[in-house]
Motif scaffolding. Sequence first.
Motif, short mmCIF file in Angstrom:
data_model
loop_
_atom_site.label_atom_id
_atom_site.label_comp_id
_atom_site.label_asym_id
_atom_site.label_seq_id
_atom_site.Cartn_x
_atom_site.Cartn_y
_atom_site.Cartn_z
N VAL A 1 49.71 26.98 -10.05
CA VAL A 1 50.62 27.26 -8.93
C VAL A 1 51.29 28.62 -9.13
O VAL A 1 51.36 29.44 -8.21
CB VAL A 1 51.68 26.15 -8.80
CG1 VAL A 1 52.69 26.50 -7.72
CG2 VAL A 1 51.01 24.83 -8.49
N LEU B 1 56.79 22.78 -9.51
CA LEU B 1 57.23 23.86 -8.64
C LEU B 1 58.35 24.69 -9.28
O LEU B 1 58.39 25.91 -9.11
CB LEU B 1 57.72 23.31 -7.29
CG LEU B 1 56.63 22.86 -6.33
CD1 LEU B 1 57.26 22.43 -5.00
CD2 LEU B 1 55.63 23.98 -6.09
N LEU C 1 57.66 28.45 -9.48
CA LEU C 1 58.19 29.23 -8.38
C LEU C 1 59.56 29.82 -8.62
O LEU C 1 59.85 30.94 -8.23
CB LEU C 1 58.27 28.35 -7.12
CG LEU C 1 57.06 28.31 -6.24
CD1 LEU C 1 57.37 27.50 -5.00
CD2 LEU C 1 56.67 29.72 -5.86
#
Lengths: 429, 415
Positions: A132, A262, A266
């Motif tokens: 990710v 995440l 992120l």
Amino acid sequence: MSGVSTITADDVAVAEVPVSFWTRSRKVGVGFLVAGALAAVIFGALATSETVRFTLSENASGAALKINGTVGAILFGVLAAVAGAVLIAMPGKKWFSWMLGVGVIGLILSFLCWQISAAPAGQNFMPLVNMVRGTFLLAVPLIFGALAGVLCERSGVVNVAIEGQLLMGAFAGALVGTMTGSAWAGLFAAALGGAFVSLLLAVFAIRYLVDQVVMGIVLNLFAVGLTGFLYERLMQTDQQKYNQPPHFGVWEIPLLKDIPVLGPALFRGNIFLYTALILVAVIHVALFRTRWGLRTRSVGEHPTAADTLGVRVLGLRYRNVLLAGVVAGIGGASYTLLLYSFTKNMIGGKGFIALAALIFGRWSPTGALLAALFFGFADQLGTYLSAINSVIPSQFTAMLPYLATIFAVAGLVGRVRAPAADGKPYIKG
Amino acid sequence: MSDNAQEEKRPTLGQLFLQNLWAANTVTVTVLAVVLALVIGAILMIVSDPEVLTTYGYITSRPSDALNSSWTVVSEAYANLFKGAIVNPEAVSAWISGDGAWQPVFAPISETLTYTAPLVFTGLSVALAFRGGLFNIGAQGQATVGVILTALAGFLLPLPPVIHLIVALLAGAVGGAIWGFIPGFLKARTGAHEVINTIMLNYVALYFLSWIIIQGGVHNPERTDAISKPVDSSAQLPRLLGDDLRVHAGILLAVAATWAVAWLLDRSTFGFELRAVGANPDAARTAGISVTATYTMVMVISGALAGLGGANMVIGSTANALTPAVVAQIGFDGILVALLGRVKPWGVALAALLFGALRAGGNTMQSFSGISLELVTVLQALIVIFIAAPALVKAIFRLRAARAARLSTSMAKGW
């Protein structure tokens, strides 16, 4: 003249073009049905019975989603086929994008189950955090580039010069950042560098009516030549003085950074990642909810009508093209003010992938974001596959964005349509 | 009496010449565009030279220093550009006095023609598509596929000399034609814009090239880097002036191709259809011309030309094996060449000659003046920018309005 008004409902029905059974939705459905079945058979046969683990961390440890390789490959292939069957059975707008998503993800997962289960022993896992994070980091310059394209093309100026704008931004950021010692000054210079290329594009396309695609191509070569020339003259002779840019660090966002997967991927990111995501939202809202956005879109679709209503067509185009240069320039700085120093032609075609993302995302900011993430994922996947010695060459995953765009433009996955006045100079008359 | 009056009104040849010289005709604009580009190039050289820049620090007290040092840098660089591209006077005097051989005299021209040959092909490729109303940005990709097939034919097929060369050239043309067919067919069939598709196919071809080089049977087993086996000598274009000079038969093929494209455009039925479709597809369709077939055919021929350009890069004298950079920039340069040549075949050939000369001279400039070859890219881009905007050149030099209205290269189609 009563004859004119005697068209009855029956006449209209007769005159109607019969809708073909093979709607777009059904065609795509057949595609997924076939591809899903093939994936289930081929990937299922090639996969081993190793347990495939999608770990929720950066390495093999920790919690993981597990599935048997063969079972997974078959199961997800069947899932894609089912999505295709749903599309055939129930064609309609409501289901289309959902089933499209399920189909694509099913195919990808089926493929991954095969690849991961066939990896060398001990490497049968995929660290999701890495995937990710890599996807987003690789997508960042694409997002900036595609947004620059959105700003330009929504107002009717084709922007093939994204590559040049990114490159000039990267160069100016490195040069000024090194000379002043301040990353912020570098960032500002990068924005100006991108705007410089944009200014040339705007003046020649709007004032001198040069074909915009031609101008974009020429400007790309110009940017490659200019930055390459100055690189050899200045940066290579005195690396320390001209090409050791300061870098922005990692900015962690409290609370959000602790979300599993995440969070670390992120919200322990950098200024460019956050700026890109914020810009997508801002430009999306601005384009579809504000007066500026309505004017921009009208200038891009029908400049004459916009002009009649008192919109300054050329002024707005100048402004948007320059703004696009600023955005792309900042995107270019993400190369030199984050990790590396400047090297010759360091954008290496990313500007054209950004252009592809713009087209694939149908000229909308959110579409561009999704397309950029998809292309970023393809890029990251290539890195991952070569790390596990996959039989799939990384060159072929690198082709994926370009092939996907060709498919999209050819109308195989729904027609993409550019703004109506895109590329047409406006001559007030 | 009346005869006399008429004769007085008619301008002499000299007057006509002067009038036209300062009017914005094609030749004048081109020359002035080159001059402008060279001036900007000179400014770039000056501002990027730290030593020269220091003299500008005290320009008010001693302006001669700044001017002298600037002049030295610029004049030396451009002198080397000239020596590398056209002729080196020292070599001529050495030859005349008997100290040197004849080869160095012709070496610059030989280099220029070597770089010209592939550019003629890619330039013609772009120009031909332009005339048919298509913007072929994919000459780079078509040349890439051309170079791959040519090289494969060059070292995989054991054939006798002449036939081998012909097969290798044909392979290049076929490769380019296939890569041109795809966007042409998609444009004809689905309306997909050729600019987008050709850009995308450029990169697909590039990645395919970098993949195929390292495959078994293609990769050179004696090397660790990404380079293929060398092409057999039987498949290589013969050199024209002996082994010391690099000019090869590719330049003759380029001239032949220029003639063929000129004939195709101006004399053949297909050329007429092509121009009709390019000028107005709807009118052409009404007149009974198949627009879709024409689009496909234009891209096939255009691709084949670009493929031949690619072939020149591996069976000419610039390289004899595949590397990731074997095609250089000839496809993108071809776009510039086509625009500079006003999309006319012989104009393209002359434009390619100018670009070839700049490239050959650029090499000399790089080795003897230390001015990066990238400056040549800047010059080329600037020349085309000025060509594309004749109104700007007119405004800068205050030219009178042109009689010929064929200056505009604008196609203004958008996506």
